[in-house]
Structure formats: structure tokens, C-alpha cells
Design a protein around this motif. Structure first.
Motif, PDB file in Angstrom:
ATOM      1  N   THR A   6      38.450  11.530  36.520  1.00 22.09           N
ATOM      2  CA  THR A   6      38.434  11.532  35.059  1.00 22.09           C
ATOM      3  C   THR A   6      38.728  12.921  34.499  1.00 22.09           C
ATOM      4  O   THR A   6      39.309  13.043  33.419  1.00 22.09           O
ATOM      5  CB  THR A   6      37.081  11.024  34.531  1.00 22.09           C
ATOM      6  OG1 THR A   6      36.010  11.728  35.190  1.00 22.09           O
ATOM      7  CG2 THR A   6      36.926   9.537  34.792  1.00 22.09           C
ATOM      8  N   ALA A   7      38.349  13.965  35.227  1.00 26.18           N
ATOM      9  CA  ALA A   7      38.683  15.326  34.785  1.00 26.18           C
ATOM     10  C   ALA A   7      40.191  15.513  34.778  1.00 26.18           C
ATOM     11  O   ALA A   7      40.768  16.090  33.848  1.00 26.18           O
ATOM     12  CB  ALA A   7      38.009  16.361  35.674  1.00 26.18           C
ATOM     13  N   GLY A   8      40.863  15.037  35.832  1.00 28.85           N
ATOM     14  CA  GLY A   8      42.315  15.137  35.873  1.00 28.85           C
ATOM     15  C   GLY A   8      42.972  14.334  34.777  1.00 28.85           C
ATOM     16  O   GLY A   8      43.937  14.784  34.144  1.00 28.85           O
ATOM     17  N   GLN A   9      42.440  13.145  34.520  1.00 33.01           N
ATOM     18  CA  GLN A   9      43.011  12.310  33.458  1.00 33.01           C
ATOM     19  C   GLN A   9      42.830  12.974  32.090  1.00 33.01           C
ATOM     20  O   GLN A   9      43.709  12.887  31.228  1.00 33.01           O
ATOM     21  CB  GLN A   9      42.354  10.937  33.467  1.00 33.01           C
ATOM     22  CG  GLN A   9      43.013   9.926  32.544  1.00 33.01           C
ATOM     23  CD  GLN A   9      42.320   8.586  32.585  1.00 33.01           C
ATOM     24  OE1 GLN A   9      41.120   8.501  32.332  1.00 33.01           O
ATOM     25  NE2 GLN A   9      43.061   7.543  32.907  1.00 33.01           N
ATOM     26  N   TYR A  10      41.714  13.663  31.897  1.00 31.95           N
ATOM     27  CA  TYR A  10      41.430  14.296  30.611  1.00 31.95           C
ATOM     28  C   TYR A  10      42.466  15.363  30.266  1.00 31.95           C
ATOM     29  O   TYR A  10      42.818  15.548  29.101  1.00 31.95           O
ATOM     30  CB  TYR A  10      40.034  14.917  30.643  1.00 31.95           C
ATOM     31  CG  TYR A  10      39.579  15.454  29.302  1.00 31.95           C
ATOM     32  CD1 TYR A  10      39.049  14.594  28.352  1.00 31.95           C
ATOM     33  CD2 TYR A  10      39.674  16.798  28.987  1.00 31.95           C
ATOM     34  CE1 TYR A  10      38.630  15.069  27.127  1.00 31.95           C
ATOM     35  CE2 TYR A  10      39.256  17.278  27.769  1.00 31.95           C
ATOM     36  CZ  TYR A  10      38.735  16.408  26.835  1.00 31.95           C
ATOM     37  OH  TYR A  10      38.338  16.880  25.610  1.00 31.95           O
ATOM     38  N   VAL A  11      42.953  16.074  31.271  1.00 35.97           N
ATOM     39  CA  VAL A  11      43.931  17.137  31.012  1.00 35.97           C
ATOM     40  C   VAL A  11      45.368  16.670  31.204  1.00 35.97           C
ATOM     41  O   VAL A  11      46.283  17.482  31.305  1.00 35.97           O
ATOM     42  CB  VAL A  11      43.645  18.380  31.878  1.00 35.97           C
ATOM     43  CG1 VAL A  11      42.346  19.045  31.457  1.00 35.97           C
ATOM     44  CG2 VAL A  11      43.606  18.023  33.356  1.00 35.97           C
ATOM     45  N   GLY A  12      45.570  15.338  31.275  1.00 34.70           N
ATOM     46  CA  GLY A  12      46.930  14.831  31.198  1.00 34.70           C
ATOM     47  C   GLY A  12      47.471  14.108  32.407  1.00 34.70           C
ATOM     48  O   GLY A  12      48.621  13.657  32.390  1.00 34.70           O
TER      49      GLY A  12
END
Length: 242
Positions: free
Chosen positions: A147-153
């Protein structure tokens, strides 16, 4: 000024609704017989006194206001080498601790302050969060890497590319460039006592220089290996002589 967060919609906050139950107590009829003294003791023994139950402690709730927190802002350097780092004030961006906290699950519920920083060229974005205790270690962030990776794109939820590595003498989670990122993109997230950081950038020398300038979790001290230079002492055997 560019918006460091690619999404513009704020996630919905969860609402806790408490229901109150009222129990009615019926009165005695006027024609009810008066209990005798013998039956009074039986009535008293039959009337159970409810034992109070322990009230569970309230779970932390997301914080959707963002205090200035100058100490948190002071952790971010204004310049790395000749590269200036832009650090907007909290009234210049709309992301709150509760917004980015949803990325980090139960840990994110304890976020109380957020500061962001960025570089336009080469592109870099940093999120720095302060949280309430108990403080996590970098390893504890593993469930939230996708989810951290998804948050930044990053498109989709992908845990596999992340690796726990030593960078600038601290322990960090690293997601390297792949087909889901722009060329050269690297993502880092790590914990350091009361702080959590999330960093994404396309110039890894700049990424690592900024990472080294921020607080970090020291690498674990390796256990000393037993020395092989000394021979083990032998236990003397009893003598056969009288």
C-alpha cells in the motif's frame, strides 16, 4: 508548487458509533404480599449483584488535522549538496496524518504530524510522519509495503519487489525500478524511533544522500563469533599409578 501526493481525494475516515441500551425496571404490584422474615434472606441470596465488566481501552483514531510541528520539519535538510529541497508549510498542502496513516494500517492510526518535502528536477518526494508510542521498528512495516508503493504511484499492490537492506548504515525497505515504475525510480520506507519516512525519487544518488541525512534505525550489531585461535582445554584423566 507541485502536489507531492498524486491523489487528490482524501480517504474516508472510519466512524465509530456507540449504541446505548436502557433496561427498564418493573415495579411491584400494590397487592403483592409482604415477604416474611424467612423469605427475606432467601430473596437477598437469590438477588445477584452484577459484576462490573472491564471496559476495553479505546483504539487510536486517525488524526485529520496537521499541526505545524517545527521539530519534525527541522529534520529535513533544506539542501543536499547543491540541490535545494522544498519544504512547504502545513497550510500549503492538504494531506494529513490520517490520510497517509491509512497506508500504514494500525501503525498509521498513531500518526500525529506530517511534513512533506520535494524536488522538482530530478523528481523526489518525501513524507515524514511523527507517531505516538509504541514505536515500531523498520521490520514492522512489512505488512504495509504494497500500500505504501501504491500511495506514491505504483499501479496495483505488489509486495514482492521490496527488500530489507542496509543503506547509509541504517535498515530500510527498498523497492527498485521495475516495469511498474518510471525509469530509475526507487522507493524507500523506514522507521526511526518516533518517526516513519516514505521516500520516492528517480535519482538514487540524491535519494540516498537525503536518506543518510534523516534519522534511521541503526543496523543490528552482529553477534561475536567464538574465537578459533585457542584450543579447547582437556579435562585431565585420573592417573593409573597407586
Amino acid at each position: 508548487m507541485p502536489i507531492p501526493h498524486p491523489a487528490t481525494a482524501r480517504p474516508r475516515a472510519s466512524l465509530l458509533v456507540a449504541a446505548a441500551i436502557v433496561l427498564g425496571v418493573t415495579g411491584c404490584s400494590p397487592n403483592s404480599p409482604t415477604p416474611s422474615s424467612g423469605s427475606s434472606s432467601q430473596l437477598a441470596s437469590a438477588t445477584a449483584i452484577p459484576t462490573p465488566t472491564a471496559t476495553p481501552s479505546a483504539a487510536p483514531t486517525p488524526v485529520f488535522t496537521n499541526p505545524a510541528d517545527p521539530e519534525l520539519a527541522a529534520l529535513i535538510p533544506a539542501k543536499i549538496g547543491s540541490q535545494a529541497i522544498s519544504i512547504p508549510t502545513v497550510d500549503q498542502f492538504s494531506v494529513t496524518p490520517g490520510d497517509i496513516g491509512e497506508v500504514y494500517g494500525d501503525i498509521g492510526l498513531r500518526f500525529i504530524a506530517l511534513r512533506v518535502a520535494y524536488v522538482e528536477r530530478p523528481r523526489l518526494s518525501l513524507y515524514a510522519m511523527r507517531l505516538r508510542p509504541p514505536f515500531p521498528q523498520t521490520r514492522d512495516l512489512e505488512p504495509y509495503l504494497a500500500t505504501a508503493g501504491q500511495y506514491v504511484g505504483i499501479t496495483g499492490l505488489h509486495r514482492e519487489p521490496w527488500k530489507l537492506q542496509a543503506v547509509a548504515d541504517r535498515l530500510v525497505w527498498v523497492r527498485p525500478e521495475d516495469d511498474a515504475t518510471a525509469a530509475g525510480t526507487m522507493i524507500y520506507t523506514w522507521a526511526a524511533d518516533e518517526y516513519i519516512f516514505l521516500l520516492i525519487g528517480v535519482d538514487d544518488s540524491l535519494n540516498r544522500a537525503l536518506l543518510a541525512a534523516l534519522p534511521g534505525e541503526p543496523l543490528p550489531t552482529p553477534s561475536p563469533r567464538p574465537s578459533t585461535s585457542q584450543r579447547p582445554t582437556t579435562t585431565p584423566q585420573p592417573s593409573d599409578s597407586p
